[in-house]
Design an enzyme around this catalytic site. Structure first.
Site, PDB file in Angstrom:
ATOM      1  N   GLY A  18       0.793  -1.226   0.000  1.00  0.00           N
ATOM      2  CA  GLY A  18       0.000   0.000   0.000  1.00  0.00           C
ATOM      3  C   GLY A  18       0.829   1.282   0.000  1.00  0.00           C
ATOM      4  O   GLY A  18       0.278   2.376  -0.124  1.00  0.00           O
TER       5      GLY A  18
ATOM      6  N   ARG B  19     -14.479  21.717   6.226  1.00  0.00           N
ATOM      7  CA  ARG B  19     -15.712  21.893   6.986  1.00  0.00           C
ATOM      8  C   ARG B  19     -15.497  21.804   8.497  1.00  0.00           C
ATOM      9  O   ARG B  19     -16.258  22.351   9.258  1.00  0.00           O
ATOM     10  CB  ARG B  19     -16.769  20.871   6.527  1.00  0.00           C
TER      11      ARG B  19
ATOM     12  N   HIS C 100     -16.434  29.111   6.648  1.00  0.00           N
ATOM     13  CA  HIS C 100     -17.652  29.501   7.367  1.00  0.00           C
ATOM     14  C   HIS C 100     -17.248  30.264   8.620  1.00  0.00           C
ATOM     15  O   HIS C 100     -17.210  31.486   8.640  1.00  0.00           O
ATOM     16  CB  HIS C 100     -18.475  28.260   7.663  1.00  0.00           C
TER      17      HIS C 100
ATOM     18  N   ASP D 112     -28.750  26.091   3.462  1.00  0.00           N
ATOM     19  CA  ASP D 112     -28.404  26.443   4.844  1.00  0.00           C
ATOM     20  C   ASP D 112     -27.600  27.744   4.858  1.00  0.00           C
ATOM     21  O   ASP D 112     -27.228  28.266   3.809  1.00  0.00           O
ATOM     22  CB  ASP D 112     -27.591  25.322   5.516  1.00  0.00           C
TER      23      ASP D 112
ATOM     24  N   LYS E 182     -30.682  24.714   8.345  1.00  0.00           N
ATOM     25  CA  LYS E 182     -30.361  23.276   8.402  1.00  0.00           C
ATOM     26  C   LYS E 182     -29.779  22.920   9.755  1.00  0.00           C
ATOM     27  O   LYS E 182     -28.950  23.650  10.277  1.00  0.00           O
ATOM     28  CB  LYS E 182     -29.356  22.945   7.294  1.00  0.00           C
TER      29      LYS E 182
ATOM     30  N   ARG F  75     -27.717  19.788  11.388  1.00  0.00           N
ATOM     31  CA  ARG F  75     -27.089  18.491  11.100  1.00  0.00           C
ATOM     32  C   ARG F  75     -27.228  17.624  12.337  1.00  0.00           C
ATOM     33  O   ARG F  75     -26.851  18.021  13.428  1.00  0.00           O
ATOM     34  CB  ARG F  75     -25.622  18.708  10.711  1.00  0.00           C
TER      35      ARG F  75
ATOM     36  N   SER G 248     -22.236  15.793  -0.851  1.00  0.00           N
ATOM     37  CA  SER G 248     -21.515  14.609  -0.381  1.00  0.00           C
ATOM     38  C   SER G 248     -22.499  13.430  -0.404  1.00  0.00           C
ATOM     39  O   SER G 248     -22.643  12.772  -1.438  1.00  0.00           O
ATOM     40  CB  SER G 248     -20.956  14.891   1.015  1.00  0.00           C
ATOM     41  N   THR G 249     -23.231  13.210   0.661  1.00  0.00           N
ATOM     42  CA  THR G 249     -24.232  12.121   0.643  1.00  0.00           C
ATOM     43  C   THR G 249     -25.476  12.515  -0.145  1.00  0.00           C
ATOM     44  O   THR G 249     -26.307  11.675  -0.472  1.00  0.00           O
ATOM     45  CB  THR G 249     -24.706  11.778   2.074  1.00  0.00           C
TER      46      THR G 249
ATOM     47  N   THR H 199     -28.535  16.820   2.062  1.00  0.00           N
ATOM     48  CA  THR H 199     -28.900  18.243   2.141  1.00  0.00           C
ATOM     49  C   THR H 199     -29.762  18.616   0.934  1.00  0.00           C
ATOM     50  O   THR H 199     -30.808  19.268   1.072  1.00  0.00           O
ATOM     51  CB  THR H 199     -27.627  19.110   2.195  1.00  0.00           C
TER      52      THR H 199
HETATM   53  C1  R5P Z   1     -22.070  21.884   4.518  1.00  0.00           C
HETATM   54  O1  R5P Z   1     -22.712  22.698   5.168  1.00  0.00           O
HETATM   55  C2  R5P Z   1     -21.993  21.951   3.034  1.00  0.00           C
HETATM   56  O2  R5P Z   1     -22.240  23.247   2.602  1.00  0.00           O
HETATM   57  C3  R5P Z   1     -22.931  20.989   2.335  1.00  0.00           C
HETATM   58  O3  R5P Z   1     -24.270  21.407   2.548  1.00  0.00           O
HETATM   59  C4  R5P Z   1     -22.767  19.593   2.848  1.00  0.00           C
HETATM   60  O4  R5P Z   1     -21.437  19.208   2.851  1.00  0.00           O
HETATM   61  C5  R5P Z   1     -23.567  18.616   2.024  1.00  0.00           C
HETATM   62  O5  R5P Z   1     -23.442  17.355   2.570  1.00  0.00           O
HETATM   63  P1  R5P Z   1     -24.453  16.199   2.206  1.00  0.00           P
HETATM   64  O6  R5P Z   1     -24.531  16.117   0.724  1.00  0.00           O
HETATM   65  O7  R5P Z   1     -23.835  14.958   2.820  1.00  0.00           O
HETATM   66  O8  R5P Z   1     -25.752  16.525   2.843  1.00  0.00           O
END
Ligand code: R5P
Length: 302
Positions: free
Chosen positions: A49, A106, A141, A180, A203, A205, A233-234, A237
């Site tokens: 690796g 983040r 942020h 958000d 929003k 989390r 990401s996932t 949001t």
């Molecule tokens: C965080 O506040 C970022 O601006 C995105 O809203 C966040 O990373 C999105 O993540 P996910 O797609 O997992 O909800």
């Protein structure tokens, strides 16, 4: 003799753009725009690796522009540590990292005792192996400026105008939603460019995957809306925001983000939730990275 000296002087001043996975295509395009040579750095791995990395050409006295997006960030950081340090050992004059997507931004505050603030640590690590960093729309942020965490020159570029141009061309007369407060900096700026309205939602989390979004007062009945965020990401949001937009009876819903990570089948899940289209910039290449940032980066390379 004079020609030889001129050639040497030319060599001294020349920049080379190096592309690393997944940013080879973007890097090639940047090299073309700034009219300098391009090379791919191929990395391979030993059976256990460990990385094996080799510069394909001499970097002595050169200015290197390393283009690498931090998808799968842990691997990328190690790769860059080796590359940046080796470039210096081999006599490179200057090493600039172009990180179209800079990960780990983040985490910008110690929310719990003993927690790693990854953005600060990463900035220190990068500062130890390159001379300059250039990135697009980093997730700033609570930390407002890159200079708060980087001791080297770190420049932030923004894709806001490119996104606004795309929306103007493809989604005429639309209203912008930022899911958000963190995304509002982009949503508001895009809306301002388009001279349209922007809503910002609230929003909360509640885990690395789960979010709850509160949307009061969304007046978007029969309107085309574009949800604008910096990162998908996932996809949760976006999905939760789509649900709110549907509840408020939006006519059509589009999603645009700057950095499309699309983990855990996010793309399909957002489409299934009701997005007509999902578009991103090419800071991270994917099949819908239609907004090209190469000119933006090329214009910022000195
Ligand atoms: C965080 O506040 C970022 O601006 C995105 O809203 C966040 O990373 C999105 O993540 P996910 O797609 O997992 O909800």
């Amino acid at each position: 003799m004079q020609n030889k000296r001129l050639r040497e002087r030319d060599d001294m001043s020349s920049k080379i753009v190096f592309g690393l996975t997944p940013s080879e295509k973007l890097a090639r395009s940047i090299a073309k725009k700034i009219r300098c040579s391009y090379k791919t750095i191929k990395t391979s791995k030993f059976p256990d690796g460990e990385f094996h990395i080799r510069f394909p050409i001499s970097v002595r006295n050169k200015e290197l522009i390393i283009v690498q997006s931090f998808v799968d960030p842990n691997e990328k950081i190690v790769e860059l540590l080796f590359i940046g340090n080796t470039a210096k050992e081999l006599g490179a004059r200057k090493v600039t990292l172009v990180a179209p997507y800079l990960a780990y931004m983040r985490s910008d505050r110690r929310f719990h005792k003993g927690e790693v603030v990854s953005s600060r640590v990463l900035a220190r690590v990068l500062g130890s192996c390159v001379d300059e960093v250039l990135t697009i729309d980093p997730h700033l942020h609570r930390i407002k400026k890159l200079s708060e965490i980087f001791s080297i020159r770190a420049k932030k570029l923004t894709s806001v105008k490119l996104i606004a141009t795309f929306i103007k061309k493809h989604y005429k007369r639309s209203i912008i939603i930022g899911p958000d407060e963190e995304s509002f900096q982009w949503a508001r700026a895009v809306a301002k460019e388009l001279k349209t309205k922007a809503y910002v939602l609230k929003k909360k989390r509640i885990g690395s995957r789960a979010v709850v979004i509160k949307a009061d007062d969304l007046k978007i009945k029969n309107q085309v809306v574009v949800i604008v965020d910096d990162i998908i990401s996932t996809g949760n949001t976006m999905i939760e925001t789509i649900k709110d937009a549907k509840k408020a009876k939006a006519k059509r819903i589009y999603c645009i983000c700057i950095h499309g990570l699309f983990v855990e089948n996010a793309y399909k899940r957002i489409k299934d939730a009701g997005a007509k289209e999902i578009v991103t910039t090419n800071t991270i290449p994917n099949k819908n990275s239609l907004i090209d940032v190469s000119s933006l980066i090329a214009g910022a390379i000195k």
